[in-house]
Design an enzyme around this catalytic site. Sequence first.
Site, mmCIF file in Angstrom:
data_model
loop_
_atom_site.group_PDB
_atom_site.id
_atom_site.type_symbol
_atom_site.label_atom_id
_atom_site.label_comp_id
_atom_site.label_asym_id
_atom_site.label_seq_id
_atom_site.Cartn_x
_atom_site.Cartn_y
_atom_site.Cartn_z
ATOM 1 C CG HIS A 1 -101.219 -3.331 8.752
ATOM 2 N ND1 HIS A 1 -99.972 -3.061 9.240
ATOM 3 C CD2 HIS A 1 -101.069 -4.392 7.907
ATOM 4 C CE1 HIS A 1 -99.099 -3.910 8.730
ATOM 5 N NE2 HIS A 1 -99.737 -4.722 7.908
ATOM 6 C CG HIS B 1 -93.703 9.100 34.118
ATOM 7 N ND1 HIS B 1 -94.337 9.955 33.257
ATOM 8 C CD2 HIS B 1 -93.836 9.641 35.359
ATOM 9 C CE1 HIS B 1 -94.845 10.973 33.949
ATOM 10 N NE2 HIS B 1 -94.546 10.808 35.217
ATOM 11 C CG HIS C 1 -101.900 -12.604 18.197
ATOM 12 N ND1 HIS C 1 -102.175 -11.338 18.656
ATOM 13 C CD2 HIS C 1 -101.592 -12.454 16.879
ATOM 14 C CE1 HIS C 1 -102.032 -10.471 17.675
ATOM 15 N NE2 HIS C 1 -101.686 -11.113 16.589
#
Length: 479
Positions: free
Chosen positions: A170, A9, A438
């Site tokens: 990762h 969308h 972070h």
Amino acid sequence: MVNIVVVSHSKRLAEGVAELAQQMVQDGCRIAVAAGVDDEQNPIGTDAIKVMMAIEEVDTPSGVLVMMDLGSALLSAETALELLDPEIAARVLLSSAPLVEGTLAAVVTASSGASLQQVEAEACGALGVKRSQLNPQASRAESEVLSQASAIPDAALSSRWVVRNAHGLHVRPAAALAQALSGFDAEMQVEKEGHYASPHSVNQLAGLQVRQGDTLCLHAWGKQAGEAIAAFQQLAHNHFGEALPDVADTILSGKLVAAAAINAAVVRFTPTNLLCQRQSITASQIDQEKARLLQAIAASVDELETLAGKTQQLLGADMADIFSAHALLLGDEELVQAMETRITVEQQNAESALYDELMAMASAYLAMEDSYLRVRELDVRDILQRALRHLQDQSPQLPVIAEPCILVADELFPSQVIALSQPHVKAICLAQGSVLSHSAILARAAAIPMMVAADKVTELARTGQQATLDFASATLTLR
């Protein structure tokens, strides 16, 4: 090679997913985006004609896999299949996989030369990795599969490597491994402490949860087993495509000269976190609340992408990835669908649905054993506050700083650190926080000294008070 079409969308969301996926592989499959509608006032939506044209753009004899987000994206994709030439439509597969995780897995698998059915299967299995990390009990059966190695013959070749990557294997190094080992005429298994995975499956590699210091072993047998082992060794010595800081083998001792202490006035920052305004709704209000939710998410994603751009200019692409990840997380269709279900089934208002889903995610992070992942709950709460602000039509709170200062607060969200990265902020002292957050990583990148876990600092410090932050002793002296 199978190619991919991303249907969403939101044009920004789809482009972000495609950009992230393309970073996983080099010279991989093609990705086309079919997202949004051509209406400046209401750009959120899907267009069957755009989907059809995107499929035609990347059509290949190997097939096209279509990744979709919310319900009407499926309707547009199904309509596109009806509009396509039947010969093209016959080699198109609509995927039920989650948009973000599924697209990443699909791109890596497709780039290895897998069939359309194999790419679809890998995409559909992508959510299992997140489920196993956030709720190990719910995915016990999936974890047990990784413990069962296929029969490895005695003649198999093996190579072991101690992983030095800071965050282990990762998704990006896992994708590099999968791509490096594709195409060899050999059977292979990757092992970590008695758990096994196919090196061609990013999902299974991620499921091994390989951390820094873990030993990874590749077993290979067959015609090109030796070539596969050599490719593994070369990639491992290059740390799976990641640059690591050089570490000298010789340790030298000496005397540390501490950085100069910072003397400045205190500015105490006490933002008020928005609370969830719970309100039951009627059946006639369900569509309205869903619309409010989607508008808040779209506005938040736009802000996060703008913030990522600003961060890249200030601190580089690595730091900008923090906010790009925030945008992808908030726009994840699985998460949005869960919120919409709360609105539809439980008749919660948009604030409640948003709050309950994101706080459940934050709690799941807090319960993790891995300390690096545990502090990511702060990122989730940062995203939550941003979206609540849009739902409640509130402006962000930031202190007015006109003179050099030491900023004192209970905690700072990552986005607040970027907003406060200005010449007058000489240092930051937090009552809570973690050096792995972070927020701390961004402060370090911005060359702003930060001290965390300074208990009671917000109780004792007051704005205008002179203070000294001493790095040698890690103390803040208030005068």
